[in-house]
Design a protein around this motif. Structure first.
Motif, PDB file in Angstrom:
ATOM      1  N   THR A 223       9.622  56.454   8.002  1.00  0.00           N
ATOM      2  CA  THR A 223       9.002  55.265   7.430  1.00  0.00           C
ATOM      3  C   THR A 223       9.568  54.047   8.151  1.00  0.00           C
ATOM      4  O   THR A 223      10.779  53.953   8.367  1.00  0.00           O
ATOM      5  N   ILE A 224       8.704  53.131   8.533  1.00  0.00           N
ATOM      6  CA  ILE A 224       9.126  51.893   9.194  1.00  0.00           C
ATOM      7  C   ILE A 224       8.860  50.718   8.261  1.00  0.00           C
ATOM      8  O   ILE A 224       7.731  50.515   7.804  1.00  0.00           O
ATOM      9  N   LEU A 225       9.896  49.954   7.977  1.00  0.00           N
ATOM     10  CA  LEU A 225       9.782  48.749   7.156  1.00  0.00           C
ATOM     11  C   LEU A 225      10.030  47.538   8.051  1.00  0.00           C
ATOM     12  O   LEU A 225      11.106  47.407   8.637  1.00  0.00           O
ATOM     13  N   ILE A 226       9.038  46.688   8.155  1.00  0.00           N
ATOM     14  CA  ILE A 226       9.114  45.512   9.021  1.00  0.00           C
ATOM     15  C   ILE A 226       9.242  44.276   8.131  1.00  0.00           C
ATOM     16  O   ILE A 226       8.292  43.875   7.460  1.00  0.00           O
ATOM     17  N   PHE A 227      10.424  43.678   8.130  1.00  0.00           N
ATOM     18  CA  PHE A 227      10.677  42.503   7.296  1.00  0.00           C
ATOM     19  C   PHE A 227      10.437  41.232   8.114  1.00  0.00           C
ATOM     20  O   PHE A 227      11.003  41.065   9.197  1.00  0.00           O
ATOM     21  N   VAL A 228       9.614  40.370   7.574  1.00  0.00           N
ATOM     22  CA  VAL A 228       9.302  39.106   8.240  1.00  0.00           C
ATOM     23  C   VAL A 228       9.743  37.961   7.329  1.00  0.00           C
ATOM     24  O   VAL A 228       9.383  37.920   6.146  1.00  0.00           O
ATOM     25  N   ARG A 229      10.545  37.067   7.869  1.00  0.00           N
ATOM     26  CA  ARG A 229      10.828  35.842   7.123  1.00  0.00           C
ATOM     27  C   ARG A 229       9.639  34.910   7.297  1.00  0.00           C
ATOM     28  O   ARG A 229       9.030  34.848   8.371  1.00  0.00           O
ATOM     29  N   HIS A 230       9.279  34.193   6.248  1.00  0.00           N
ATOM     30  CA  HIS A 230       8.133  33.285   6.325  1.00  0.00           C
ATOM     31  C   HIS A 230       8.305  32.262   7.443  1.00  0.00           C
ATOM     32  O   HIS A 230       9.424  31.932   7.865  1.00  0.00           O
ATOM     33  N   GLY A 231       7.186  31.734   7.906  1.00  0.00           N
ATOM     34  CA  GLY A 231       7.212  30.677   8.910  1.00  0.00           C
ATOM     35  C   GLY A 231       7.806  29.395   8.360  1.00  0.00           C
ATOM     36  O   GLY A 231       8.063  29.259   7.157  1.00  0.00           O
ATOM     37  N   GLU A 232       8.012  28.440   9.247  1.00  0.00           N
ATOM     38  CA  GLU A 232       8.592  27.170   8.826  1.00  0.00           C
ATOM     39  C   GLU A 232       7.731  26.527   7.744  1.00  0.00           C
ATOM     40  O   GLU A 232       6.523  26.364   7.897  1.00  0.00           O
ATOM     41  N   SER A 233       8.373  26.167   6.631  1.00  0.00           N
ATOM     42  CA  SER A 233       7.680  25.472   5.543  1.00  0.00           C
ATOM     43  C   SER A 233       7.954  23.979   5.637  1.00  0.00           C
ATOM     44  O   SER A 233       8.835  23.533   6.385  1.00  0.00           O
ATOM     45  N   ASN A 234       7.226  23.222   4.847  1.00  0.00           N
ATOM     46  CA  ASN A 234       7.501  21.784   4.802  1.00  0.00           C
ATOM     47  C   ASN A 234       8.872  21.502   4.209  1.00  0.00           C
ATOM     48  O   ASN A 234       9.487  20.477   4.513  1.00  0.00           O
ATOM     49  N   ALA A 235       9.382  22.407   3.373  1.00  0.00           N
ATOM     50  CA  ALA A 235      10.754  22.262   2.877  1.00  0.00           C
ATOM     51  C   ALA A 235      11.754  22.459   4.003  1.00  0.00           C
ATOM     52  O   ALA A 235      12.723  21.695   4.132  1.00  0.00           O
ATOM     53  N   ASN A 236      11.537  23.480   4.840  1.00  0.00           N
ATOM     54  CA  ASN A 236      12.418  23.682   5.990  1.00  0.00           C
ATOM     55  C   ASN A 236      12.424  22.446   6.881  1.00  0.00           C
ATOM     56  O   ASN A 236      13.483  21.961   7.301  1.00  0.00           O
ATOM     57  N   GLY A 237      11.239  21.956   7.163  1.00  0.00           N
ATOM     58  CA  GLY A 237      11.122  20.808   8.062  1.00  0.00           C
ATOM     59  C   GLY A 237      11.778  19.552   7.530  1.00  0.00           C
ATOM     60  O   GLY A 237      12.215  18.695   8.299  1.00  0.00           O
ATOM     61  N   ASN A 238      11.883  19.459   6.179  1.00  0.00           N
ATOM     62  CA  ASN A 238      12.480  18.267   5.562  1.00  0.00           C
ATOM     63  C   ASN A 238      13.897  18.499   5.049  1.00  0.00           C
ATOM     64  O   ASN A 238      14.444  17.642   4.343  1.00  0.00           O
ATOM     65  N   GLY A 239      14.497  19.645   5.390  1.00  0.00           N
ATOM     66  CA  GLY A 239      15.870  19.908   4.978  1.00  0.00           C
ATOM     67  C   GLY A 239      16.033  20.039   3.482  1.00  0.00           C
ATOM     68  O   GLY A 239      17.035  19.592   2.915  1.00  0.00           O
ATOM     69  N   MET A 240      15.076  20.699   2.823  1.00  0.00           N
ATOM     70  CA  MET A 240      15.078  20.834   1.367  1.00  0.00           C
ATOM     71  C   MET A 240      15.345  22.274   0.951  1.00  0.00           C
ATOM     72  O   MET A 240      14.881  23.208   1.602  1.00  0.00           O
ATOM     73  N   PHE A 241      16.072  22.452  -0.157  1.00  0.00           N
ATOM     74  CA  PHE A 241      16.284  23.777  -0.740  1.00  0.00           C
ATOM     75  C   PHE A 241      15.081  24.060  -1.644  1.00  0.00           C
ATOM     76  O   PHE A 241      14.926  23.453  -2.691  1.00  0.00           O
ATOM     77  N   ALA A 242      14.221  24.996  -1.255  1.00  0.00           N
ATOM     78  CA  ALA A 242      12.965  25.220  -1.971  1.00  0.00           C
ATOM     79  C   ALA A 242      13.104  26.179  -3.143  1.00  0.00           C
ATOM     80  O   ALA A 242      12.517  25.956  -4.203  1.00  0.00           O
ATOM     81  N   GLY A 243      13.834  27.284  -2.958  1.00  0.00           N
ATOM     82  CA  GLY A 243      13.925  28.269  -4.020  1.00  0.00           C
ATOM     83  C   GLY A 243      12.555  28.781  -4.421  1.00  0.00           C
ATOM     84  O   GLY A 243      11.781  29.243  -3.582  1.00  0.00           O
ATOM     85  N   HIS A 244      12.194  28.670  -5.721  1.00  0.00           N
ATOM     86  CA  HIS A 244      10.901  29.138  -6.205  1.00  0.00           C
ATOM     87  C   HIS A 244       9.810  28.074  -6.114  1.00  0.00           C
ATOM     88  O   HIS A 244       8.665  28.343  -6.516  1.00  0.00           O
ATOM     89  N   LEU A 245      10.109  26.876  -5.628  1.00  0.00           N
ATOM     90  CA  LEU A 245       9.059  25.876  -5.450  1.00  0.00           C
ATOM     91  C   LEU A 245       8.029  26.410  -4.459  1.00  0.00           C
ATOM     92  O   LEU A 245       8.377  27.007  -3.444  1.00  0.00           O
TER      93      LEU A 245
END
Length: 214
Positions: free
Chosen positions: A3-25
């Motif tokens: 079984t192959i599991l391919i984990f992808v972290r999400h692309g850059e969000s607007n929170a990432n771009g603005n230096g914000m801790f998003a959590g569940h937002l």
């Protein structure tokens, strides 16, 4: 049976771009994040025959999964169990604000993340258990298949800690993976083998990294 599991972290969000801790937002992908998602979809399509796709239900993860789903002709299985850590009072604050307003608890996050807990939020230990149980469930439903799992930075870091045979006390020594990067785990006879960590060469000039104060 492999079984192959391919984990992808999400692309850059607007929170990432603005230096914000998003959590569940539920923060949208940035324009660059959308391009990263397309690039990662092309990488996965060229290198794997994907049978199923799972994603956090937060839109920054879901819309990272969409191009891969379209390329592979698959539906996306959304689940809140693949979400980022619930960060309580930290959510929506900048990393600079966190250092100023939560010096002690955010200091633990920076120096000993495995023992951290955002103010009135989910502990990293609880997150680690949540993600491991969810990934185990996905594995048992998809044995012998290749599965893409789109999630977030802290879940992947916690998962890497476990797969490397490290304790939560050692999680501080596990690096963050970059946006839209690909981490691959092969499971054979219930042996979990980490084959690739945070691959992002396919992103070329689109690569993004966490700032130092995360």
């Amino acid at each position: 049976m492999k079984t192959i599991l391919i984990f992808v972290r999400h692309g850059e969000s607007n929170a990432n771009g603005n230096g914000m801790f998003a959590g569940h937002l539920d923060i949208e992908l940035s324009d660059r994040g959308l391009l990263q998602a397309e690039s990662t979809a092309n990488y996965i399509r060229k290198n794997y025959h994907v049978n199923s796709i799972y994603s956090s239900d937060l839109q920054r993860a879901y819309y990272t999964a969409v191009p891969t789903a379209q390329a592979c002709g698959l539906e996306i299985n959304k689940t809140a169990q693949l979400r980022e850590i619930f960060a309580g009072e930290w959510q929506g604050l900048s990393f600079d604000e966190l250092q100023a307003r939560y010096a002690v608890s955010y200091g633990v996050w920076l120096k000993d993340i495995g023992r951290a807990q955002p103010a009135n939020g989910e502990s990293v230990e609880a997150l680690s258990e949540r993600i491991w149980k969810t990934v185990q469930d996905i594995y048992h439903k998809n044995q012998g298949k290749t599965v893409v799992i789109v999630t977030h930075a802290t879940p992947i870091r916690a998962l890497l800690c476990r797969l490397k045979g490290m304790t939560l006390d050692q999680m501080k020594d596990v690096s963050w993976v970059s946006n839209a990067s690909v981490t691959v785990v092969r499971v054979e006879d219930d042996n979990w083998i980490l084959e690739q960590t945070g691959e992002d060469a396919h992103l070329s000039g689109l690569r993004t990294q966490f700032p130092a104060n995360v």
